[in-house]
Enzyme design. Structure first.
Site, PDB file in Angstrom:
ATOM      1  N   ASP A 218       0.848  -1.188   0.000  1.00 54.66           N
ATOM      2  CA  ASP A 218       0.000   0.000   0.000  1.00 54.66           C
ATOM      3  C   ASP A 218       0.884   1.239   0.000  1.00 54.66           C
ATOM      4  OD1 ASP A 218       0.687   0.551   2.760  1.00 54.66           O
ATOM      5  OD2 ASP A 218      -0.751  -0.994   3.331  1.00 54.66           O
TER       6      ASP A 218
ATOM      7  N   LYS B 123      -4.428   1.507   0.450  1.00 55.61           N
ATOM      8  CA  LYS B 123      -5.038   2.161   1.609  1.00 55.61           C
ATOM      9  C   LYS B 123      -4.677   3.642   1.658  1.00 55.61           C
ATOM     10  CE  LYS B 123      -5.606  -1.720   4.750  1.00 55.61           C
ATOM     11  NZ  LYS B 123      -5.443  -2.189   6.136  1.00 55.61           N
TER      12      LYS B 123
ATOM     13  N   MET C 171      -1.326   9.085  12.702  1.00 62.58           N
ATOM     14  CA  MET C 171      -2.646   9.199  12.059  1.00 62.58           C
ATOM     15  C   MET C 171      -3.528  10.213  12.783  1.00 62.58           C
ATOM     16  SD  MET C 171      -3.269   5.105  11.378  1.00 62.58           S
ATOM     17  CE  MET C 171      -2.879   4.663  13.081  1.00 62.58           C
TER      18      MET C 171
END
Length: 358
Positions: free
Chosen positions: A131, A153, A264
């Site tokens: 990814d 992703k 994140m």
């Protein structure tokens, strides 16, 4: 001695069984060669015919196996030499009813920070699922001829759902293939590697974990920020910021001390800093946002818990980014890391913020 030969458009004979020669076939096809897999008797017939007619003489003969017949392999080597073709021997790929899965941490994105074990797993792979967070620009070279599956992703959008990724991993392994699931950072640090391990266990597929350099430590380091520092911070806490924290969680984070590293967390940063202040964290606490760490586009912004919210509309930080909160952030800007006064004034001199793009 190691030679590099351009085989584009050239004829290559691979001597071996279909299963044992599969990686060799894929690799030479990926290099642009005209590849044929043949058994040893047919290879001898082709080479002898080419010797008589001088038509389409193979450039290279690769002996993966000759049905366990050493004499047949030696005969093929002699026949190749007689017509002026290069010959080499390569170990055949393992043939088994079930393959093997490697859950591989690729580090923060810089290929130089991949481990030797990661590169070795890729070199032996039949299939690679990758990814955007893992290093990917060189995958075709690291895993020559492997089937490459982009599971794509991105924040808030998984083009291939996690359960489908797990299905693909298990499906390929049950075909007897060696599978690499290549991830960014470390597979067991918010990487869902444990979920893929669980799928392998349920299917009876053997697996290996290949740890990677986690972005939680390496990305702050790329900006000159240590997560611990003598007499400044003797601990660090890594959290996922993909969802807002509860008031109870914010209270724990504000009171735990040391360094707080948020992965994140760009989308929830306003909620985080407001909650930390409500829970008692000083508005003057240094804060850094390190975007696209270890890339040519890396950008480091130094601010504070109290000031960063006003900067966000103008900065528009984007994932992937690592947020660091704590006194260690001053280490990125102080002139003398051993001088307490230099450390104390480092962030004060950066009001309201500093863009330390590197």
């Amino acid at each position: 001695m190691q030679l590099s030969i351009d085989l584009t458009g050239r004829r290559v004979l691979v001597v071996g069984t279909p299963a044992g020669a599969r990686r060799i076939l894929a690799r030479y096809r990926a290099a642009g060669a005209r590849v044929e897999r043949v058994d040893a008797p047919i290879a001898l017939s082709i080479l002898r015919s080419a010797g008589m007619t001088r038509v389409d003489v193979p450039s290279l003969v690769v002996i993966a196996d000759a049905a366990g017949d050493a004499a047949a392999g030696a005969a093929v080597t002699d026949a190749a030499s007689a017509v002026g073709a290069w010959s080499t021997r390569e170990d055949p790929a393992p043939v088994r009813s079930r393959g093997h899965v490697s859950i591989v941490g690729g580090g923060p994105g810089d290929p130089d920070l991949m481990t030797l074990a990661a590169r070795r797993a890729l070199a032996e792979a039949d299939v690679v699922l990758f990814d955007r967070l893992g290093p990917q620009d060189g995958i075709a070279g690291w895993a020559p001829g492997a089937e490459l599956i982009d599971v794509g992703k991105t924040p808030g959008h998984h083009a291939v759902p996690q359960d489908e990724i797990e299905r693909l991993i298990v499906d390929r392994a049950l075909r007897g293939l060696d599978v690499v699931r290549l991830k960014g950072g470390d597979p067991f640090v918010f990487g869902r590697g444990s979920e893929e391990v669980r799928a392998c266990r349920a299917a009876g597929v053997p697996f290996t974990i290949v740890p990677g350099v986690t972005s939680a430590v390496s990305v702050p380091a790329a900006a000159g920020i240590p997560v611990t520092h003598r007499e400044v911070s003797r601990s660090f806490t890594v959290v996922s910021g993909h969802a807002p924290f509860s008031d109870e969680e914010l209270g724990h984070l504000a009171g735990i001390g040391g360094t707080l590293v948020v992965l994140m967390g760009v989308g929830t940063l306003p909620h985080l800093v407001a909650g930390l202040q409500r829970a008692g964290m000083s508005a003057d606490m240094p804060l850094a946002i390190v975007e696209r760490g270890w890339s040519d586009a890396q950008r480091t912004t130094v601010s504070s818990v109290g000031a960063v919210r006003e900067l966000l509309p103008r900065l528009a930080p984007r994932s992937p980014a690592v947020i660091v909160i704590g006194e260690v952030v001053r280490q990125a800007t102080c002139e003398n890391a051993e001088d307490p006064e230099s450390i104390a004034h480092a962030v004060d001199a950066l009001a309201p913020y500093s863009d330390l793009t590197t």
